[in-house]
Motif scaffolding. Structure first.
Motif, short mmCIF file in Angstrom:
data_model
loop_
_atom_site.label_atom_id
_atom_site.label_comp_id
_atom_site.label_asym_id
_atom_site.label_seq_id
_atom_site.Cartn_x
_atom_site.Cartn_y
_atom_site.Cartn_z
N HIS A 3 74.14 120.64 72.17
CA HIS A 3 74.61 120.31 73.53
C HIS A 3 74.92 118.82 73.68
O HIS A 3 74.70 118.22 74.73
CB HIS A 3 73.58 120.75 74.59
CG HIS A 3 73.16 122.18 74.46
ND1 HIS A 3 74.00 123.23 74.72
CD2 HIS A 3 71.98 122.73 74.05
CE1 HIS A 3 73.38 124.37 74.50
NE2 HIS A 3 72.15 124.10 74.09
N LYS A 4 75.45 118.24 72.60
CA LYS A 4 75.74 116.80 72.60
C LYS A 4 77.23 116.50 72.41
O LYS A 4 77.62 115.34 72.43
CB LYS A 4 74.95 116.10 71.49
CG LYS A 4 73.45 116.12 71.71
CD LYS A 4 72.72 115.44 70.55
CE LYS A 4 71.22 115.42 70.77
NZ LYS A 4 70.50 114.77 69.64
N SER B 226 72.52 110.38 70.74
CA SER B 226 72.53 110.74 72.16
C SER B 226 73.66 111.72 72.47
O SER B 226 73.44 112.74 73.13
CB SER B 226 72.69 109.48 73.01
OG SER B 226 71.68 108.54 72.71
N CYS B 227 74.86 111.41 71.99
CA CYS B 227 75.98 112.32 72.19
C CYS B 227 77.13 111.95 71.26
O CYS B 227 77.18 110.84 70.72
CB CYS B 227 76.45 112.33 73.64
SG CYS B 227 77.14 110.75 74.23
N LEU C 174 75.63 106.54 70.01
CA LEU C 174 76.85 107.30 70.23
C LEU C 174 77.60 107.53 68.93
O LEU C 174 77.70 106.64 68.09
CB LEU C 174 77.78 106.53 71.19
CG LEU C 174 77.19 106.04 72.50
CD1 LEU C 174 78.25 105.31 73.31
CD2 LEU C 174 76.62 107.21 73.30
N VAL D 138 80.29 110.60 80.63
CA VAL D 138 79.61 111.47 79.67
C VAL D 138 78.37 110.79 79.11
O VAL D 138 77.28 111.37 79.07
CB VAL D 138 80.57 111.85 78.51
CG1 VAL D 138 79.79 112.50 77.37
CG2 VAL D 138 81.67 112.77 79.01
N VAL D 139 78.54 109.55 78.68
CA VAL D 139 77.43 108.81 78.06
C VAL D 139 76.26 108.68 79.03
O VAL D 139 75.10 108.84 78.64
CB VAL D 139 77.90 107.42 77.60
CG1 VAL D 139 76.72 106.57 77.14
CG2 VAL D 139 78.92 107.56 76.46
N VAL E 208 81.30 111.91 71.32
CA VAL E 208 82.50 111.99 72.14
C VAL E 208 83.71 111.98 71.21
O VAL E 208 83.85 111.10 70.36
CB VAL E 208 82.59 110.80 73.12
CG1 VAL E 208 83.90 110.86 73.90
CG2 VAL E 208 81.41 110.81 74.08
N HIS F 276 81.21 116.35 73.31
CA HIS F 276 82.12 116.30 74.45
C HIS F 276 83.50 115.89 73.97
O HIS F 276 83.65 114.86 73.30
CB HIS F 276 81.63 115.30 75.50
CG HIS F 276 80.27 115.62 76.05
ND1 HIS F 276 80.09 116.38 77.17
CD2 HIS F 276 79.03 115.28 75.60
CE1 HIS F 276 78.79 116.51 77.40
NE2 HIS F 276 78.13 115.85 76.47
N TYR G 61 77.13 119.31 66.62
CA TYR G 61 76.65 118.63 67.82
C TYR G 61 76.77 119.50 69.06
O TYR G 61 75.99 119.37 70.01
CB TYR G 61 77.39 117.30 68.01
CG TYR G 61 76.93 116.25 67.03
CD1 TYR G 61 75.63 115.75 67.05
CD2 TYR G 61 77.79 115.74 66.05
CE1 TYR G 61 75.19 114.81 66.13
CE2 TYR G 61 77.37 114.79 65.14
CZ TYR G 61 76.07 114.33 65.19
OH TYR G 61 75.65 113.39 64.28
N GLN H 138 75.24 110.65 81.17
CA GLN H 138 74.48 111.90 81.26
C GLN H 138 73.46 112.01 80.12
O GLN H 138 72.54 112.83 80.19
CB GLN H 138 75.42 113.10 81.19
CG GLN H 138 76.39 113.22 82.33
CD GLN H 138 77.40 114.35 82.10
OE1 GLN H 138 77.16 115.25 81.30
NE2 GLN H 138 78.53 114.27 82.78
N HIS H 139 73.68 111.21 79.06
CA HIS H 139 72.84 111.32 77.87
C HIS H 139 71.98 110.07 77.64
O HIS H 139 71.52 109.84 76.53
CB HIS H 139 73.71 111.56 76.63
CG HIS H 139 74.37 112.91 76.62
ND1 HIS H 139 73.77 114.03 76.10
CD2 HIS H 139 75.58 113.30 77.08
CE1 HIS H 139 74.59 115.07 76.23
NE2 HIS H 139 75.69 114.65 76.82
#
Length: 206
Positions: free
Chosen positions: A165-166, A109-110, A4, A186-187, A112, A168, A161, A189-190
């Protein structure tokens, strides 16, 4: 592996949420500031190189920071994942991080980002300054400058990002637990799959 990138301006609540995420997902906290201080204290080659530059008032180059992150990844091979704090701040840093993680058969992964309006940040930091002892938490002009720097630095990284599509953005105002639950939604989902790891490896070989 769950990796993350948690962003947010000073006073957005990253520290509080980082600790909750670390406990919930069993992540290793990678703060570039902490890594720098640790490498310098240990007298490593990277640490000595960074200290020399810092003593001269120069910024530590990206390759040195990436080297420190690489060392941390190698030291925590059994980790379920990492939470990156204070890095990446630029698109070249994000690209370097992608390359490095792919070499470890993983990827971000994403990202935030906690969004809080400037006036609320100033209010929070001035309040924090009463107990933190940090001079930059006690001067409104310095606080606004830090927020401005954050906004300038991270806008392009957010776009980087977003293209993957990562990215948010979440409202950073509200009850701590409510914000935490939104981040977790959110997490979750990834959450990575074995296919994700293979894709990261294939991309760095391409």
């Amino acid at each position: 592996m769950l990796n993350l990138v948690l962003f947010g301006p000073p006073g957005a609540g990253k520290g509080t949420q980082s600790q909750k995420l670390i406990a919930h997902y069993n992540l290793v906290h990678l703060s570039t500031g902490d890594l720098l201080r640790a490498q310098i204290a240990q007298g490593t080659v990277l640490g000595l190189q960074a200290k020399k530059l810092m003593d001269e008032g120069l910024l530590v180059p990206d390759e040195v920071v990436i080297g420190m992150i690489d060392s941390a990844l190698k030291e925590n091979v059994q980790a379920d994942g990492f939470i990156f704090d204070g890095f990446p701040r630029t698109v070249p840093q994000a690209e370097s991080l992608d390359t490095l993680l792919a070499q470890h058969n993983t990827q971000v992964s994403c990202m935030v980002a906690l969004e809080v309006e400037e006036q609320e940040l100033v209010k929070r930091l001035l309040e924090r300054g009463k107990t933190s002892g940090r001079p930059d938490d006690q001067n409104e002009e310095k606080i606004r400058k830090r927020v401005q720097v954050y906004n300038t630095e991270t806008a392009q990284v957010a776009g980087y990002y977003a293209n993957q599509h990562k990215f948010h953005a979440l409202n950073g105002i509200g009850a701590i637990e409510d914000i935490f639950q939104q981040i977790c939604a959110v997490v979750d989902q990834h959450q990575p799959t074995s296919e994700d790891s293979q894709q990261a490896t294939d991309e760095v070989k391409a």
